[in-house]
Enzyme design. Structure first.
Site, PDB file in Angstrom:
ATOM      1  N   TYR A 144       2.208   6.971   0.306  1.00  0.00           N
ATOM      2  CA  TYR A 144       3.593   7.444   0.507  1.00  0.00           C
ATOM      3  C   TYR A 144       4.162   8.006  -0.800  1.00  0.00           C
ATOM      4  O   TYR A 144       5.371   8.081  -0.949  1.00  0.00           O
ATOM      5  CB  TYR A 144       4.483   6.333   1.045  1.00  0.00           C
ATOM      6  N   ASP A 165       0.363  -4.903   3.079  1.00  0.00           N
ATOM      7  CA  ASP A 165      -0.902  -4.451   2.502  1.00  0.00           C
ATOM      8  C   ASP A 165      -0.582  -3.346   1.533  1.00  0.00           C
ATOM      9  O   ASP A 165       0.072  -2.370   1.935  1.00  0.00           O
ATOM     10  CB  ASP A 165      -1.798  -3.865   3.602  1.00  0.00           C
ATOM     11  N   HIS A 184      -5.510   8.853   0.631  1.00  0.00           N
ATOM     12  CA  HIS A 184      -4.969   9.187   1.952  1.00  0.00           C
ATOM     13  C   HIS A 184      -3.451   9.266   1.881  1.00  0.00           C
ATOM     14  O   HIS A 184      -2.824   8.706   0.985  1.00  0.00           O
ATOM     15  CB  HIS A 184      -5.375   8.128   2.980  1.00  0.00           C
ATOM     16  N   TYR A 191       9.060   7.244  10.013  1.00  0.00           N
ATOM     17  CA  TYR A 191       9.968   6.296   9.366  1.00  0.00           C
ATOM     18  C   TYR A 191       9.821   6.364   7.846  1.00  0.00           C
ATOM     19  O   TYR A 191      10.647   5.803   7.132  1.00  0.00           O
ATOM     20  CB  TYR A 191       9.694   4.882   9.884  1.00  0.00           C
ATOM     21  N   ARG A 192       8.816   7.085   7.350  1.00  0.00           N
ATOM     22  CA  ARG A 192       8.483   7.011   5.921  1.00  0.00           C
ATOM     23  C   ARG A 192       7.419   8.066   5.657  1.00  0.00           C
ATOM     24  O   ARG A 192       6.526   8.251   6.492  1.00  0.00           O
ATOM     25  CB  ARG A 192       7.911   5.615   5.669  1.00  0.00           C
TER      26      ARG A 192
END
Lengths: 540, 540
Positions: B92, B151, B400, B485-486
């Protein structure tokens, strides 16, 4: 003739009223003395005094678009507006504004239950929907949900949650603001926003996921004057199979400490999910006939010592403290939970247990009649017995305001708070109602609230004295770190002043936001200490 | 030589750096290429391309006062700042800013666990505290709490919750932002606020009651650029007695609908409190050897029909869908809960049950080693096996990014979403990882999140293609109401654009606030689509 908002010319006000009428229909704008009087705070601490804070008029839109129009008109003419949902916030201000001359924006006609889903367990409602309305909707359709209800039921889920109101069922749902999901808000400038997934045109998750992407702004609209909430979603309890209750009683004064620790463990683990109720059975309960032996002990200089009371309790077969527990869930599960609670409390020597009422859902009408209705999801008005004329109350009152400070969830904090409030009552003469050992309410799962009702009198001199004492108690309590979570407009500046960290930086932050999103300062001026720029300057 | 923030003169930047050094110590200001490279996003979708968003320098204060000083200096010289806590938000965005040239405000040195209370079950921590740090603190002192963990465990409770991160234990605690209580924030202008009861100098309830009096502003500081959070409280699970798990399997494609409905009832009632896990055992699980029969069925034109798969499942003795449940609590209670869950799921014909691992707390080191650690409160990094070199992964990746849309909690919505994402993957060529029937994660109690990992390549042309596809999938999914959401900074403008209700009124509201509280636009410019006024004008 309506009382003119300060600083507004009669012509402008008249034109604003005419435009309000055009926007919502003439019959939904109220300016006669009789009509406007209905928006007075029935429990005002200024009852009959010239200082009473009163509205100038009221306007009752039926749709979001009308609310937007009204806000735009209000901006044009700089008319102060004060939104209410059902306006039943008695004891915390009713439907009266913080600023005299405000026009009440009465949302009672926006009373549509838009959706109730008993598979995902949520409701979406407008602000004029009362708990009674929502209950009726659910009940008529046989939807399998249990409402969490405040006292009393004529309030609105929207208004109650925005005021950080609380209820009676499971811990997660009792915090009404925390259990909301998704808002629609008309901003002070008339702009419409939806928060969370409501901002996504095709999303079906407005009541499932609350954050959306980016800042989560919902909290800004609670206890504030930053917007008019026109829709709000709420999570609901699934209808449980059964309800079970029971009480533990412990014999010693200091047992309150482990009693609360064990209660915290049980509640924070979800082992008990209903609202607990602390009690001090040693004093015989509110309806017990006076006991001369106890009376003599309590009234001697210095009062009764804990040891004397413990001995008295042992003689009378009464515990010193009690804690009632409530469980909602499958019968076997709640039986196991109550059993585990008993095991835990048994670590306190002399702990005794008593089973309380238990029910299967749905309750029969006879069971509902006998139950504490709000705990089984049935809205009610019986709370108004407090202060009312009754065999147990020689001095019925005209109303009340609540003094409600937050206290940590430990036994020692309760004992400390009892002393602080008893001393403060003595010092200020404020007649605090709750018996010799006041105990906190347990609405919030992680915090205690002491709730003292201060009666409103028909004698202005009594109210004046009580107002001053109330303000002093706010200060005395704050010095000990006990401050209020909610208060009527009459005391909002005083309470907000106790949140003073770093020279009131939080309030100044609120003011910065206020100035940015409501530059004309027209929305609910003064609510929770937030005054528009111009009025701030005047006050300072 | 540091890359200069756009629009800043070299002299001014140099002077700002010198003043940062005076404020925090020369060794805590990083400007060398080697040092600044450490703040690159290791999983950047611009890996090795000139568009990669990189910092110009970093400054690491040790105290709140130093953070205030740094923000004041940044305002003086209009230096764009980007705060990170531990900066481990991989997938993210990691520790890289939204705007190249920003100075990273690295809070790693503020890593003090200030308090953990195992009677009222909370922690108060600084932003540099990692989940490992907090676990160590709790473990060394034998405190009776269970941490809810994401995690992986090297992230920070502060950073994770501000990013709306999620964990693995009980439903209330898995939503890390919802389980926080109380914040300290340095505003963009360097002013310090505390929220909730933290604003009351003597209150002992900062971590017990979150609202304070007046607007509840905490949410404004999550996924935003409105302030630098320097302290944050979190509610914790009491350490439970035991843990129990079990799985239900159902045979038919359409059984997913009642499976999810019953799961919602169980979770929303608190009958199961651990994170559930949906599965599709019919496909054999991620580590099953490929089955030619299944392969042939799936690869024929149009794929396998539900009826064919059901018949295949019946032959192989596999259910179509599964749901794993986890329970935390007293042994007798969780046994009764699992029993009740089995009763409920038994209404689906052919439902089968299997007991899973169960433990008593505290677990032995051997039990911890065998467990899914994050579900028993032990932080872990094993999640990084995904995409790593392994016998099960022929194509290890360089990293990723996550595509993570919110979906309603119904079986039908899952089936709809599977089709939407499978079709979108086909249409755009975006390589979505999750098998033939992707299932949502169940971190949030009331919403599903599909989480697709898009691998980052060392070949820029692959990343470029994937970036475009990612942007297209955001749009395709949003048309169906499934939005994220993110997301990493690279896609924040795209995701925020899908929250478009009323001509993006929510974003415009965020921008109004931004301009008011950060007039120089120096804090985290561009985070979640919120750009300072000057840059907005340029973009438009």
């Amino acid at each position: 003739m309506p009382k003119l908002p300060a600083g507004l010319r009669a012509n402008d006000f008249g034109e604003a009223i005419r435009q309000f009428e055009a926007a919502v229909g003439k019959q939904w704008v109220f300016t006669s003395d009789e009509d406007v009087a209905l928006y007075r705070d029935s429990y005002s601490v200024f009852l009959g005094e010239p200082e009473e804070i009163v509205a100038s008029a009221a306007v009752a839109p039926d749709t979001v678009e009308q609310v937007q129009k009204v806000m735009k008109i209000a901006n044009t003419f700089k008319v102060p507006m004060f939104p209410i949902s059902t306006g039943k916030n008695l004891g915390y201000g009713g439907s009266a504004p913080n600023l005299s001359g405000s026009v009440v924006l009465d949302l009672k006609r926006m009373n549509r239950v838009l959706e109730v889903d008993d598979k995902r367990h949520f409701a979406l409602v407008e602000p004029g929907v009362s708990y009674f309305d929502l209950y009726r909707y659910v009940h008529e359709r046989g939807l399998k949900v249990l409402l969490d209800l405040p006292d009393p039921g004529w309030g609105s889920p929207v208004g109650n949650s925005l005021d950080h109101g609380v209820g009676y069922s499971t811990g997660e749902m009792r915090d009404h603001f925390a259990s909301h999901c998704g808002m629609e808000v008309v901003l002070p400038n008339g702009e419409l926003i939806r928060t969370g997934m409501g901002a996504v045109p095709n999303a079906k998750t407005w009541q499932d996921y609350r954050y959306g992407a980016g800042p989560y702004v919902d909290g800004m609209f609670s206890q504030s004057n930053f917007g008019v909430v026109t829709k709000m979603g709420f999570w609901l309890n699934p209808l449980p199979d059964a309800y079970l209750s029971g009480t533990v009683t412990v014999p010693k004064h200091q047992d309150l400490v482990p009693l609360v620790d064990i209660l915290n463990y049980l509640e924070n683990s979800g082992i008990t999910n209903g609202m607990p109720q602390l009690g001090s059975p040693i004093f015989g309960g509110p309806f017990a006939p006076p006991d001369p032996e106890l009376g003599a002990m309590m009234s001697k200089p210095g009062g009764a010592t804990p040891a004397e009371l413990e001995a008295y309790g042992a003689r009378k077969g009464r515990g010193y403290w009690s804690c009632g527990l409530q469980f909602y869930g499958p019968e076997k599960v709640i039986a196991a939970q109550w059993e585990h609670a008993r095991e835990k409390f048994s670590s306190i020597p002399g702990a005794k247990f008593q089973d309380g009422p238990s029910y299967k859902f749905p309750l029969t009408p006879e069971q509902i009649e006998k139950s504490h209705k709000v705990t089984v999801g049935v809205p009610d008005l019986s709370i108004f017995m407090i202060g009312a004329r009754s065999p147990f109350n020689a001095n019925p009152s005209h109303g009340h305001v609540w003094f409600s400070p937050i206290v940590p969830r430990t036994g020692q904090a309760i004992l400390d708070a009892q002393k602080v409030f008893t001393d403060a009552a003595g010092e200020t003469g404020l007649p605090l109602l709750n018996g010799p050992a006041p105990l906190p309410a347990t609405y919030y799962k992680r915090a205690f609230i002491f709730i003292f009702g201060i009666m409103v009198s028909t004698d202005p001199s009594v109210n004046k004295k009580n107002r001053e004492a109330f303000r002093n108690v706010i200060k005395i309590a704050a010095e000990k770190g006990f401050v209020e979570y909610r208060t009527p407009p009459a005391f909002q500046d005083d309470v907000v002043a106790t949140y003073s960290f770093n020279n009131h930086s939080l309030l100044r932050f609120h003011e910065t936001i206020k100035d940015a999103i409501d530059p004309n300062g027209i929305l609910a001026a003064g609510r929770y200490g937030i005054w528009p720029k111009a009025m701030r300057a005047k006050k300072a």
